[in-house]
Design an enzyme around this catalytic site. Structure first.
Site, short mmCIF file in Angstrom:
data_model
loop_
_atom_site.label_atom_id
_atom_site.label_comp_id
_atom_site.label_asym_id
_atom_site.label_seq_id
_atom_site.Cartn_x
_atom_site.Cartn_y
_atom_site.Cartn_z
N HIS A 108 -63.85 -90.69 -10.70
CA HIS A 108 -63.80 -90.75 -9.24
C HIS A 108 -63.77 -92.20 -8.77
O HIS A 108 -63.05 -92.56 -7.84
CB HIS A 108 -65.00 -90.01 -8.62
CG HIS A 108 -65.00 -88.54 -8.91
ND1 HIS A 108 -63.87 -87.76 -8.81
CD2 HIS A 108 -65.99 -87.70 -9.30
CE1 HIS A 108 -64.17 -86.51 -9.12
NE2 HIS A 108 -65.45 -86.45 -9.43
N ASP A 144 -55.67 -85.14 -7.89
CA ASP A 144 -56.35 -84.37 -8.93
C ASP A 144 -56.28 -85.08 -10.28
O ASP A 144 -55.30 -85.78 -10.56
CB ASP A 144 -55.69 -82.97 -9.02
CG ASP A 144 -56.57 -82.00 -9.78
OD1 ASP A 144 -57.78 -82.27 -9.96
OD2 ASP A 144 -56.04 -80.95 -10.22
N LEU A 195 -50.05 -97.21 9.82
CA LEU A 195 -50.13 -95.93 9.10
C LEU A 195 -51.38 -95.23 9.60
O LEU A 195 -52.39 -95.88 9.85
CB LEU A 195 -50.29 -96.19 7.58
CG LEU A 195 -50.77 -95.01 6.72
CD1 LEU A 195 -49.61 -94.05 6.46
CD2 LEU A 195 -51.31 -95.49 5.37
C1 FPP Z 1 -60.14 -84.20 -8.10
O1 FPP Z 1 -60.32 -84.56 -9.44
C2 FPP Z 1 -60.78 -85.17 -7.26
C3 FPP Z 1 -61.79 -84.91 -6.37
C4 FPP Z 1 -62.42 -83.62 -6.13
C5 FPP Z 1 -62.34 -85.99 -5.58
C6 FPP Z 1 -61.29 -86.90 -5.11
C7 FPP Z 1 -61.81 -88.25 -4.97
C8 FPP Z 1 -61.11 -89.37 -5.15
C9 FPP Z 1 -59.71 -89.42 -5.56
C10 FPP Z 1 -61.70 -90.68 -4.94
C11 FPP Z 1 -61.62 -91.08 -3.54
C12 FPP Z 1 -62.59 -90.29 -2.81
C13 FPP Z 1 -63.25 -90.63 -1.73
C14 FPP Z 1 -64.37 -89.77 -1.37
C15 FPP Z 1 -62.94 -91.79 -0.90
P1 FPP Z 1 -61.17 -83.59 -10.35
O2 FPP Z 1 -62.57 -84.03 -10.32
O3 FPP Z 1 -60.94 -82.18 -9.91
O4 FPP Z 1 -60.50 -83.86 -11.73
P2 FPP Z 1 -60.26 -82.80 -12.91
O5 FPP Z 1 -59.27 -81.79 -12.37
O6 FPP Z 1 -59.67 -83.64 -13.98
O7 FPP Z 1 -61.58 -82.22 -13.25
#
Ligand code: FPP
Length: 228
Positions: free
Chosen positions: A29, A12, A123
């Site tokens: 992202h 997150d 893994l």
């Molecule tokens: C949460 O951050 C993240 C996500 C919903 C997407 C997670 C994706 C990645 C870590 C990249 C790798 C992903 C893939 C598909 C390989 P948020 O957008 O909720 O952040 P915020 O809480 O700061 O708004």
């Protein structure tokens, strides 16, 4: 010292990380991919058997269409471009979640990487894609309704029909980004997991941060409901 067989991570903070840089959320992202790669390789090199990462939840479809579309494109690109990471590091790839909602081409890419890495043993990296724990449990129950035999242990039966069938329960669950909630992630499998919440935003999260958390985890007293 506690053994760590299954590490689960809620990645997150991508959006907030990007905002702090004055960039669009999608940039966060993209940077999150680098953290994902570094943590995955570290886990492969440090004998962790299972690493499950929350990449896209059943609730994430309600984000703006532009962000959802971006994440879908990014996921496909990731699975193609990172192929070498899985091959060079002997990492087995597995997806959990309901893949039916993804377009056929993306589904095909997911299944191909699963197939091509099925024999790897360093893994197992599990990506939770269109995943929600309640949805997973509901899908397991629906499958059980077709098979249930009298006298079977219901908890065992449910476990065997979850997407994670055959995997050990979660030992350690880490959420980055400072929020303290589970957000419908691995609710069944984390019943006795140790929980850690890191304030670090996911793109900034490094193996050094993870090592600090694992050192604390190893010293925690795990009681599993017993008196020790
Ligand atoms: C949460 O951050 C993240 C996500 C919903 C997407 C997670 C994706 C990645 C870590 C990249 C790798 C992903 C893939 C598909 C390989 P948020 O957008 O909720 O952040 P915020 O809480 O700061 O708004």
């Amino acid at each position: 010292m506690n053994a760590l067989r299954h590490l689960a991570i809620i990645m997150d903070g991508n959006g907030r990380w990007a905002k702090l840089q004055g960039k669009p959320r999608t940039h966060g992202h993209q940077q999150g991919i680098n953290a994902l790669r570094n943590i995955t390789i570290w886990c492969a090199q440090n004998h962790i058997a299972y690493l499950t990462l929350y990449a896209f939840s059943t609730e994430n479809w309600s984000r703006p269409k532009t962000e959802v579309d971006f994440l879908m494109r990014m996921l496909k690109k990731y699975l193609i471009q990172e192929r070498s990471t899985y091959l060079e590091n002997e990492i087995r790839f597995k997806a959990i979640g309901n893949l039916e909602r993804f377009n056929p081409s993306l589904r095909q890419t997911i299944l191909a990487l699963e197939k091509d890495t099925a024999h790897h043993s360093a893994l197992t990296q599990v990506l939770a894609l269109n995943y929600g724990a309640r949805d997973e449990i509901a899908r397991a129950c629906a499958r059980i309704l077709h098979h249930k035999k009298e006298g079977t242990d219901m908890q065992e039966l449910i476990g065997a029909h979850l997407d994670t069938a055959g995997m050990p329960d979660v030992d350690l669950l880490v959420r980055t980004g400072g929020e303290m909630r589970l957000s419908n992630f691995l609710l069944w499998q984390s019943s006795y997991a140790e929980l850690f919440f890191s304030p670090v935003l996911w793109p900034d999260f490094t193996p050094a941060h993870l090592q600090e958390i694992i050192a604390l985890f190893e010293r925690r007293e795990r009681k599993f409901g017993r008196l020790i």
